[in-house]
Scaffold this motif. Structure first.
Motif, short mmCIF file in Angstrom:
data_model
loop_
_atom_site.label_atom_id
_atom_site.label_comp_id
_atom_site.label_asym_id
_atom_site.label_seq_id
_atom_site.Cartn_x
_atom_site.Cartn_y
_atom_site.Cartn_z
N VAL A 130 0.85 -1.19 0.00
CA VAL A 130 0.00 0.00 0.00
C VAL A 130 0.89 1.24 0.00
O VAL A 130 1.74 1.41 0.88
CB VAL A 130 -0.94 0.02 1.23
N LEU A 131 0.72 2.07 -1.02
CA LEU A 131 1.33 3.40 -1.03
C LEU A 131 0.26 4.36 -0.54
O LEU A 131 -0.87 4.35 -1.06
CB LEU A 131 1.78 3.78 -2.45
N PHE A 132 0.59 5.18 0.43
CA PHE A 132 -0.46 6.04 0.99
C PHE A 132 0.12 7.36 1.50
O PHE A 132 1.29 7.46 1.88
CB PHE A 132 -1.20 5.33 2.13
N SER A 133 -0.76 8.37 1.47
CA SER A 133 -0.40 9.67 2.01
C SER A 133 -0.51 9.61 3.53
O SER A 133 -1.58 9.31 4.07
CB SER A 133 -1.34 10.74 1.46
N MET A 134 0.57 9.89 4.21
CA MET A 134 0.56 9.81 5.67
C MET A 134 -0.31 10.90 6.28
O MET A 134 -0.71 10.80 7.44
CB MET A 134 1.99 9.91 6.20
N HIS A 135 -0.61 11.93 5.50
CA HIS A 135 -1.48 13.00 5.99
C HIS A 135 -2.96 12.67 5.78
O HIS A 135 -3.82 13.22 6.48
CB HIS A 135 -1.16 14.32 5.30
N GLN A 136 -3.24 11.81 4.81
CA GLN A 136 -4.63 11.59 4.43
C GLN A 136 -5.22 10.29 4.96
O GLN A 136 -6.44 10.18 5.09
CB GLN A 136 -4.76 11.62 2.89
N LEU A 137 -4.39 9.29 5.25
CA LEU A 137 -4.93 8.04 5.76
C LEU A 137 -5.30 8.19 7.23
O LEU A 137 -4.44 8.47 8.07
CB LEU A 137 -3.91 6.90 5.61
N PRO A 138 -6.55 8.01 7.58
CA PRO A 138 -6.96 8.19 8.99
C PRO A 138 -6.27 7.18 9.92
O PRO A 138 -5.99 6.05 9.53
CB PRO A 138 -8.48 7.94 8.93
N LYS A 139 -6.01 7.60 11.15
CA LYS A 139 -5.39 6.72 12.14
C LYS A 139 -6.26 5.50 12.43
O LYS A 139 -5.76 4.44 12.80
CB LYS A 139 -5.12 7.49 13.42
N GLU A 140 -7.55 5.66 12.25
CA GLU A 140 -8.47 4.54 12.50
C GLU A 140 -8.15 3.35 11.60
O GLU A 140 -8.36 2.20 11.98
CB GLU A 140 -9.91 5.00 12.27
N ALA A 141 -7.64 3.63 10.38
CA ALA A 141 -7.28 2.55 9.46
C ALA A 141 -6.17 1.70 10.04
O ALA A 141 -6.14 0.47 9.88
CB ALA A 141 -6.87 3.12 8.11
N GLU A 142 -5.21 2.33 10.72
CA GLU A 142 -4.11 1.61 11.34
C GLU A 142 -4.59 0.80 12.53
O GLU A 142 -4.09 -0.30 12.81
CB GLU A 142 -3.03 2.60 11.81
N GLN A 143 -5.56 1.31 13.24
CA GLN A 143 -5.98 0.69 14.49
C GLN A 143 -7.05 -0.39 14.29
O GLN A 143 -7.01 -1.43 14.94
CB GLN A 143 -6.51 1.77 15.43
N ARG A 144 -7.99 -0.15 13.41
CA ARG A 144 -9.13 -1.05 13.25
C ARG A 144 -9.21 -1.71 11.89
O ARG A 144 -10.08 -2.55 11.66
CB ARG A 144 -10.43 -0.28 13.52
N GLY A 145 -8.33 -1.34 10.99
CA GLY A 145 -8.33 -1.95 9.67
C GLY A 145 -8.67 -0.97 8.57
O GLY A 145 -9.47 -0.05 8.75
N MET A 146 -8.06 -1.19 7.41
CA MET A 146 -8.21 -0.27 6.29
C MET A 146 -9.47 -0.51 5.47
O MET A 146 -9.92 0.37 4.73
CB MET A 146 -6.99 -0.38 5.37
N ARG A 147 -10.06 -1.69 5.56
CA ARG A 147 -11.12 -2.06 4.62
C ARG A 147 -12.25 -1.03 4.56
O ARG A 147 -12.75 -0.71 3.47
CB ARG A 147 -11.69 -3.43 5.00
N LYS A 148 -12.64 -0.51 5.71
CA LYS A 148 -13.73 0.45 5.76
C LYS A 148 -13.46 1.66 4.87
O LYS A 148 -14.38 2.25 4.29
CB LYS A 148 -13.94 0.89 7.20
N PHE A 149 -12.18 2.01 4.73
CA PHE A 149 -11.83 3.20 3.96
C PHE A 149 -11.63 2.91 2.48
O PHE A 149 -11.45 3.83 1.69
CB PHE A 149 -10.58 3.85 4.56
N LEU A 150 -11.66 1.62 2.12
CA LEU A 150 -11.64 1.25 0.71
C LEU A 150 -13.04 1.09 0.16
O LEU A 150 -13.25 1.13 -1.06
CB LEU A 150 -10.87 -0.06 0.53
#
Length: 927
Positions: free
Chosen positions: A819-839
C-alpha cells in the motif's frame, strides 16, 4: 414482445422486421433480413448501417467495418456519417487494428469522446512500437507476473508422504479418443502414488490382453517443490530396476530393491544397509543429472530444472541427515504419532458417524503398527531381514506385546539410534529453515500403516499376511510390471513450478524446456543401475558404480498441447478454488466425455454444503451449472450423492463443454457486467477473515485474474466492447453497478440474489495498479481496450524496496498487499481497526469526507508483487507518471494484510524506493 415472423419482400419491410428482432435481442436473426434489405435497395445506406450495428453488437468487428464502409459510401447525412464512422473506429480498435483506427478517427468530429478514443488508440500504438518480440512479451507476462498475492513466509511446505487413496488417471475408455498418444498430467505429484496407480492399471490391462500396443503415453508430473521431484525421480529409477528383475523372485530378494523402497518411501529412519544403498543411488543420480549428454529411460528431466534438483540431492548426501539426526527423527515420529492419534480420537467424538476403518492398520500389521507408534522404528518381515536388522531389534520386536507396550525393554533403541540413519528424502532444508521457531522439527505427518490400508482398499491384499512390507511389496511388484508394459512408449516429463504457470505456458506454447534437442552420435541414455548396486551390497562389495552404456532416443518435438486428463489434487484450495481449475486447467484439456480435470477440497470442506456453494464462493456468485457452461464451458460429472456430508473432500471431475459463440448461448450483457464487477470487488476488497482458522477460506487472487478472465471470456464469445466497457470503468476510478464488495464468508446466495440499488463506487485505490497491468498486457490480449486511462507500456516501471523489518506473524497465507499512501490523508483509524472500511464506498464504507479523500486521493493498493524473503525486498510494477507525481517525503509504503486489513510492516517513506526502469526494456529471465 411478440414478433411477427411473417416474411416480407420489400426492403423497408425487411429492415423494419429486422429492427424489431434487433430490439428484442434476436440479433443473429436480424442480420439475414438486413442483408436481404440491402440487396433489394443497393443505394439505400440504412440497411447497411443497421447491418454494421448488428455485427458490432455480436462482436463480429471485421464484418461491422465492411458494412460501415459500404454505408459510408452512400451516406450523405453528416450526423449519421459520424455515428457510423465512430462505430467503425471502435470496431477497428476492438479488432486490434490500431493504425486503421487512427485513420478512421480522422473523419470523426472532435468531441471529448473522440479525443479519449484518439488518446487510447495512440497509447496502444506507442505500446506496440515498444514491443520488439511478441513471443517474449507473452512469455514474460506468464512467467513474471504472479497470479496470487504473496506470502511473507513464502517457502512452500514439503509434504513427503500423501494421504490420497492411490487412483489411476488411465482407464480403457481413453482408447475411444482415437488419438495415438494418451496424455496425462499430475499437478502436485507429491509421493507419486497416483502415478504408480496409473502404472499398475497398465499392467492390469496388459494381463487381460487389452493394453493397446500402438498407443504412446506422455505423462507430465509437476510440483512446486524441487525436493518432491528429486525424491520421485529417485524412487522412479529404483522402481525401474525392480521392473528389470521381472518375475525372477530370487533376483528381487538379492537386489534388496523392495525393502529399500519400503524404507525410502515410508520411514523417517532406515537401517544403515539401506542408507548405503540409498546414498549410492543419490550419488549416481547426481552424476547422471550433471551430464547433459545423458538421458534417463522413460524420464525426461529438463536441464532448466536440474540445478534445483541437484542442490536437493547434494543436501541429502550429508547435510540433511547431520542436521536432523536419527534420534531427533525417531523421537519426533513418536510425538507426532501420539498427537495424530489424539486428534483422531477427538475427531471421532465430534463426528461419530465417520468410519475409523481407514485409520486401522491392515490385517497382519497390528503388532508392527503398535511397535512403530511406541518406538518410532519401522520393522519388516523379509526373507533376508536378518542381514540388515540388528539382533537386539529382532529380539525386542519378538518380545513386544502390543497390549502392554510399557513392558518393552527399550535399551535396544540405543543400538538403533547408533546404527540406523535418517531418511534424508524426508528433509527439505529450505522449508525447515524457514519455518516458525515453534515448528522447527520436521513434519512426519503420515502414518505408514494408513498407506497399507489404502493399498488394501484398492485390492493390494498380499498373498501372505506377513506385515506392511508384504502389502507394499505386492503393490510395488505390479507397479513395476505396469512400467515394464509401456516402458518403450512412455515418457514422464518432470516440471518444477506453480501449476497455473505451467498450464498457461502449455496453452500459449511457452514451456521453456519444450524445444527439440538433437541426439548426437554416441549420446547415451542414463539408467539408475541399482540392481548392480544392490547385488554389490548383498555380497558386501562396495565397488564403484559403472557408467551405463545403454543408448536410446526420446523424441522431444511432440509434447502435448492438450491433455486427456489432469489431476489437480487439492491445489485449488490455495490458488482460487474452481476459478483456477476453470481458467487454467480446462483450456488445455481435450473435450469429450472421456477427458476430465479432477480436484478435491481438503482445506475446508465443512464450509461448503455442495459444489454449488463452493463455486458460489470462488466465482463470486456464478454457480448454476448452466451459467458455468456459458462462462467457462465446463460441466461437472454427475455425483450419486451431491448432498452427502463433506462431499467436497471427494474428487470432482470436470469436462470441457464447448458452446456456441452465439449471444443466445451466453450470459446477457447485464449478467456478465454485474458478475465481472462483483468479481473485481471480491478480489480487491475481500471479506475480513480470521488470520488463523482451521477451515480458513483463502482469497488469494490478485488483479491479474480480471485481465486473464476477460481474455478467456472473449475466446468463449463475449463481445470485446462488453469487456472493454467493464475494464474502462474500473480504470476510470468509478464503477456504476448493483454489485457490492462481499459481506459474507463464504459468500451467501442471499447476498448475491439481493437487488442492490445502482451505485457509483470508487475504484481509485486499485486503478493505478490495474491500468499498469493492462498497459503491460494490452499488446497480448486478444481484443483491444478502448480506454484513455491505460498508459503506453514504456511507462510501466519495475520498482523495488527493501523493508528494514517484516514480522513473520501468521505469514504463511497469501493475503499480503503493498500500500502506497499519504501519511497525511490516511486516517489513524485505518491503522488501528483496519483499512477495509476506507476502501469501501458502498453503504458499509466510511461516509466521512476524510474517508472519501483518503479513498480517492490518498491510497494505492498493489496486489501483484513479488516478495524476496532473504533480502526482505518487495518488487512491484507501477506506472511511472503516477509514482513520480507522489510526494515522496509524505507518502509511505507498507505491507498490509487483506484478512484482518491491518498493517504487517512499515510504513517507510517512498524516497528509498528504487526505480529499476521500464519493465518492457528490463532484462528478461530464462525459463
Amino acid at each position: 414482445m411478440t414478433v411477427d415472423n411473417t416474411p416480407s419482400t420489400d426492403s423497408a419491410s425487411l429492415r423494419a422486421h429486422g429492427n424489431e428482432l434487433y430490439k428484442a435481442g434476436k440479433i443473429e436473426e436480424a442480420i439475414p433480413l438486413y442483408q436481404q434489405s440491402a440487396e433489394l435497395a443497393p443505394l439505400d445506406p440504412a440497411p447497411l448501417s443497421n447491418l454494421s450495428a448488428a455485427y458490432y453488437e455480436l462482436g463480429n468487428y471485421p464484418a461491422s467495418v465492411t458494412a460501415s464502409d459500404q454505408a459510408l459510401a452512400l451516406l450523405e447525412d453528416e450526423a449519421k456519417r459520424q455515428k457510423v464512422a465512430a462505430r467503425k473506429s471502435k470496431s477497428l480498435v476492438y479488432s486490434l487494428n490500431y493504425q486503421a483506427a487512427i485513420e478512421a478517427l480522422g473523419s470523426v468530429s472532435g468531441d471529448n469522446d473522440n479525443a479519449d478514443t484518439v488518446k487510447a488508440v495512440q497509447n496502444a500504438i506507442d505500446s506496440q512500437a515498444s514491443v520488439q518480440d511478441w513471443v517474449e512479451l507473452r512469455t514474460r507476462l506468464v512467467n513474471e507476473l504472479p497470479r496470487c498475492k504473496p506470502q511473507i513466509r513464502n517457502v512452500p511446505e514439503y509434504f513427503v508422504v500423501g494421504h490420497d487413496v492411490p487412483d489411476s488417471l488411465y482407464d480403457r475408455s481413453l482408447l475411444k479418443t482415437g488419438r495415438d498418444k494418451i496424455s496425462l498430467l499430475f499437478a502436485g505429484i507429491g509421493d507419486s502414488r497416483n502415478l504408480h496407480a496409473t502404472f499398475l492399471s497398465f499392467f492390469l490391462d496388459e494381463s487381460q490382453g487389452k493394453l493397446p500396443m500402438d498407443k504412446a503415453f506422455h505423462i507430465t508430473i509437476c510440483d512446486h517443490k524441487p525436493a518432491v521431484i528429486a525424491r520421485d525421480i529417485l524412487i522412479h529409477g529404483i522402481i525401474s530396476e525392480l521392473a528389470d528383475c521381472g518375475d525372477d523372485f530370487e533376483k528381487q530378494i538379492d537386489s534388496f530393491t523392495i525393502p529399500l523402497l519400503y524404507y525410502l518411501y515410508l520411514s523417517p529412519i532406515m537401517p544403515d544397509a539401506f542408507h548405503i544403498l540409498l546414498q549410492r543411488n543419490i550419488t549416481h543420480l547426481i552424476k547422471v543429472l550433471e551430464d547433459p549428454q545423458f538421458r534417463m529411460r522413460t524420464l525426461y528431466v529438463p536441464q532448466m530444472y536440474r540445478p534445483a534438483i541437484l542442490k536437493i540431492l547434494r543436501e541429502w548426501q550429508h547435510e540433511a541427515g547431520e542436521e536432523y539426526h536419527t534420534v531427533r527423527m525417531r523421537k519426533e515420529t513418536i510425538r507426532q504419532r501420539a498427537k495424530d492419534r489424539a486428534s483422531l480420537e477427538l475427531t471421532m467424538m465430534q463426528y461419530p458417524e465417520a468410519s475409523t476403518s481407514i485409520h486401522n492398520p491392515p490385517e497382519g500389521c497390528e503388532k508392527e503398527e503398535a511397535f512403530y507408534r511406541n518406538t518410532g522404528v519401522l520393522v519388516m518381515n523379509w526373507t533376508s531381514h536378518n542381514k540388515v536388522l540388528e539382533t537386539e531389534l529382532q529380539k525386542a520386536y519378538a518380545d513386544f506385546d502390543p497390549r502392554n507396550p510399557n513392558a518393552l525393554d527399550t535399551s535396544f533403541l540405543d543400538v538403533v539410534d547408533a546404527s540406523w540413519k535418517t531418511n534424508p528424502t524426508f528433509i527439505d532444508l529450505e522449508w525447515q529453515r524457514n519455518r516458525e521457531d515453534s515448528h522447527a522439527d520436521t513434519c512426519i505427518g503420515h502414518d505408514p500403516f494408513r498407506f497399507g490400508h489404502e493399498l488394501k482398499s484398492v485390492g493390494m491384499a498380499a498373498p501372505e499376511k506377513q506385515g506392511l512390507l508384504n502389502y507394499f511389496g505386492f503393490w510395488l511388484t505390479f507397479v513395476a510390471k505396469g512400467l515394464t508394459a509401456v516402458k518403450s512408449r512412455l515418457r514422464v516429463e518432470c516440471c518444477i513450478g506453480d501449476i497455473t504457470t505451467v498450464l498457461e505456458q502449455i496453452r500459449i506454447g511457452a514451456v521453456g524446456h519444450r524445444t527439440p534437442i538433437p541426439v548426437h552420435e554416441g549420446q547415451q541414455t542414463a539408467r539408475s543401475d541399482t540392481s548392480k548396486i544392490h547385488s554389490d551390497l548383498a555380497r558386501d562389495d562396495k565397488s564403484a558404480i559403472q557408467k551405463p552404456q545403454i543408448k536410446a532416443d526420446h523424441q522431444l518435438d511432440d509434447f502435448p498441447k492438450a491433455y486427456d486428463r489432469i489431476h489437480l489434487s487439492n491445489i485449488p484450495d490455495y490458488i482460487g478454488g474452481s476459478f483456477a481449475t476453470f481458467l487454467y486447467a480446462m483450456p488445455v484439456l481435450h473435450p469429450g466425455k472421456q477427458c476430465y480435470s479432477m480436484a478435491n477440497c481438503l482445506r475446508n470442506p465443512p464450509r461448503f454444503k455442495t459444489h454449488v456453494h463452493f463455486n458460489h464462493e470462488y466465482l463470486a456468485g456464478l454457480s448454476s451449472p448452466w451459467d458455468l457452461v456459458k462462462a467457462f464451458q465446463v460441466r461437472m460429472e454427475d455425483i450419486e450423492q451431491p448432498d452427502a456430508p463433506l462431499i467436497l473432500s471427494d474428487y470432482t471431475k470436470w469436462h470441457r463443454k464447448p458452446v456456441s459463440r452465439n449471444l443466445s448461448s451466453l450470459l446477457s450483457r447485464e449478467q456478465i457486467e454485474l458478475w465481472l464487477f462483483r468479481f473485481f470487488l471480491k478480489i480487491s476488497i475481500p471479506m475480513t477473515r480470521e488470520m488463523r482458522e482451521q477451515t480458513l477460506i483463502y482469497s488469494p487472487l490478485n488483479l491479474t485474474a480480471i485481465v486473464r478472465l476477460c481474455a478467456h471470456l472473449y475466446h468463449v464469445g463475449y463481445p470485446a466492447h462488453w469487456l472493454s466497457g467493464v475494464l474502462e470503468e474500473i480504470c476510470s476510478g468509478k464503477i456504476k453497478t448493483r454489485a457490492r464488495p462481499p459481506r459474507s464468508d463464504p459468500l451467501t446466495f442471499e447476498e448475491t440474489k439481493t437487488s442492490f440499488p445502482l451505485l457509483s463506487q470508487s475504484t481509485a485505490p486499485f486503478a493505478t495498479e490495474f491500468t499498469t497491468l493492462l498497459s503491460m498486457s494490452q499488446c497480448t490480449l486478444p481484443f483491444g481496450i478502448l480506454s484513455p486511462h491505460i498508459p503506453p507500456i514504456h511507462l510501466a516501471h519495475q520498482y523495488s524496496f527493501v523493508f528494514p523489518e517484516v514480522p513473520d506473524i501468521v505469514a504463511e497465507t497469501p493475503v499480503f498487499v503493498l500500500v502506497l499512501f499519504s501519511m497525511h490523508q490516511l486516517p489513524k483509524e485505518a491503522e488501528q481497526r483496519g483499512m477495509r472500511k476506507f476502501l469501501l464506498s458502498d453503504e458499509t464504507g466510511s461516509r466521512t469526507e476524510k474517508g472519501r479523500i483518503a479513498r480517492e486521493e490518498g491510497i494505492h493498493v498493489i496486489s501483484t508483487w513479488q516478495w524476496h524473503r532473504q533480502e526482505k525486498k518487495a518488487t512491484f510494477w507501477l506506472r511511472k507518471d503516477v509514482f513520480e507525481a507522489l510526494d515522496h517525503s509524505t507518502w509511505g509504503i507498507s505491507i498490509w494484510r487483506t484478512d484482518s486489513w491491518l498493517r504487517q510492516a512499515g510504513p517507510e517513506l517512498l524516497v528509498d524506493v528504487v526505480d529499476e526502469g521500464p519493465w518492457i526494456s528490463s532484462q528478461s529471465k530464462e525459463y
